[in-house]
Scaffold this motif. Sequence first.
Motif, short mmCIF file in Angstrom:
data_model
loop_
_atom_site.label_atom_id
_atom_site.label_comp_id
_atom_site.label_asym_id
_atom_site.label_seq_id
_atom_site.Cartn_x
_atom_site.Cartn_y
_atom_site.Cartn_z
N GLN A 156 -7.68 -9.07 -6.68
CA GLN A 156 -9.01 -9.25 -6.10
C GLN A 156 -9.01 -8.96 -4.61
O GLN A 156 -9.94 -8.36 -4.07
N ASP B 133 -14.45 -3.10 1.48
CA ASP B 133 -14.70 -3.12 2.93
C ASP B 133 -14.45 -1.75 3.55
O ASP B 133 -15.20 -1.30 4.42
N ALA C 81 -17.94 -10.53 1.70
CA ALA C 81 -16.51 -10.78 1.85
C ALA C 81 -16.17 -12.18 1.36
O ALA C 81 -17.02 -13.04 1.21
N ALA D 249 -20.10 -6.22 -5.85
CA ALA D 249 -19.68 -6.91 -4.62
C ALA D 249 -20.78 -7.00 -3.58
O ALA D 249 -20.91 -8.01 -2.88
N GLU E 68 -11.34 -6.21 -2.67
CA GLU E 68 -12.24 -6.57 -1.57
C GLU E 68 -11.95 -5.75 -0.32
O GLU E 68 -12.88 -5.32 0.38
N GLU F 111 -10.83 -14.09 3.91
CA GLU F 111 -10.60 -12.97 4.83
C GLU F 111 -10.50 -13.44 6.28
O GLU F 111 -9.87 -12.81 7.10
#
Length: 337
Positions: free
Chosen positions: A277, A285, A214, A320, A281, A218
């Motif tokens: 982006q 997740d 991450a 990622a 992300e 975040e």
Amino acid sequence: MGAKKNPPAPHASPDSVPHRVALVLTDNLPLFEVAIPCEVFGIARPDLHDPWYALTMVRGEPGGITTAGGLAPSSAAPLEALREMDTIVVPACERSLQLDRAAQEPLLTELRAAAARGARVASLCSGAYLLAQAGLLDGRDATTHWMNWEDFEASFPAVRLRRDVLFTSDSGVYTSAGTAAGVELCLELVREDFGDAVAASVARRMVVAERRGAAQSEYLESVGQPLPSDPVRHAMDWALKNLHAPIGPDAMARRARMSRRTLYRRFEAAAGTSPTQWLLERRIDAARRLLESTDLPVDRVAERAGIGTAANLRSHFARAVGMSPSAYRRARRRVPA
């Protein structure tokens, strides 16, 4: 930096020399950042690799040293012990050390010499200030706790500050973001030395995610820093509820009632990354959670996470997270050691 080793057999020969790790102690340092290297490097794990690491606490400054929690290490090696170490870990340090370079010159000199002879040098959280003061981060990628971003960037303009990662690795010099990100960094060092399987086993025993993958941004809101723009916040909340839908920055801009250009400018100021982006992300997740908690096939996971096709998910997931969706699912469902 020492040469990377191929993953060894679970037990090396008894006369193998352990990898020597130094943990640099300075006064009033946070207890948690001390505990992370002790847990990862300081506990023998002969069933994973023998020998394991040899951890030494090293006094980073003269005088008495006490952690922020009031614990005083009973013994620590002198600063000169850094000259014998393969890896040096510099935990977070208090504000006075971040500002007073002259007072830390003996430690900075040892850090420079260690890096010059090829030792790995790593910082946890605000320990990046000491690496930067030593000049080890000039021209390199680095990160630190988000609360220090503005000050760190102003203090060390020659450093390429990365706000989008939990740790950095650049030519034998490593930095990590705030607090728990140090776990990821220490596990990355284990991975370099002993391979993926050993690092994964250590992570399972610590009951932590091996790679969260991450961005540090975040965590800004969750630790009490509200996003400065209500329209942007509103658009983010709406996007999180609709990740499965084919929404993108244009839809978020409409939701925020602003132009795409204005959204990008305000979004990056608020979250430290672009809307594109950030959406990717969040969708990665979401895919991780689905892989961990359901038996859905990969193409259905991709669809429900808003990534589209299985091929798209595999491509983005590998970049990622560092592994395929199927490998991630198998790793997370493996029985802990």
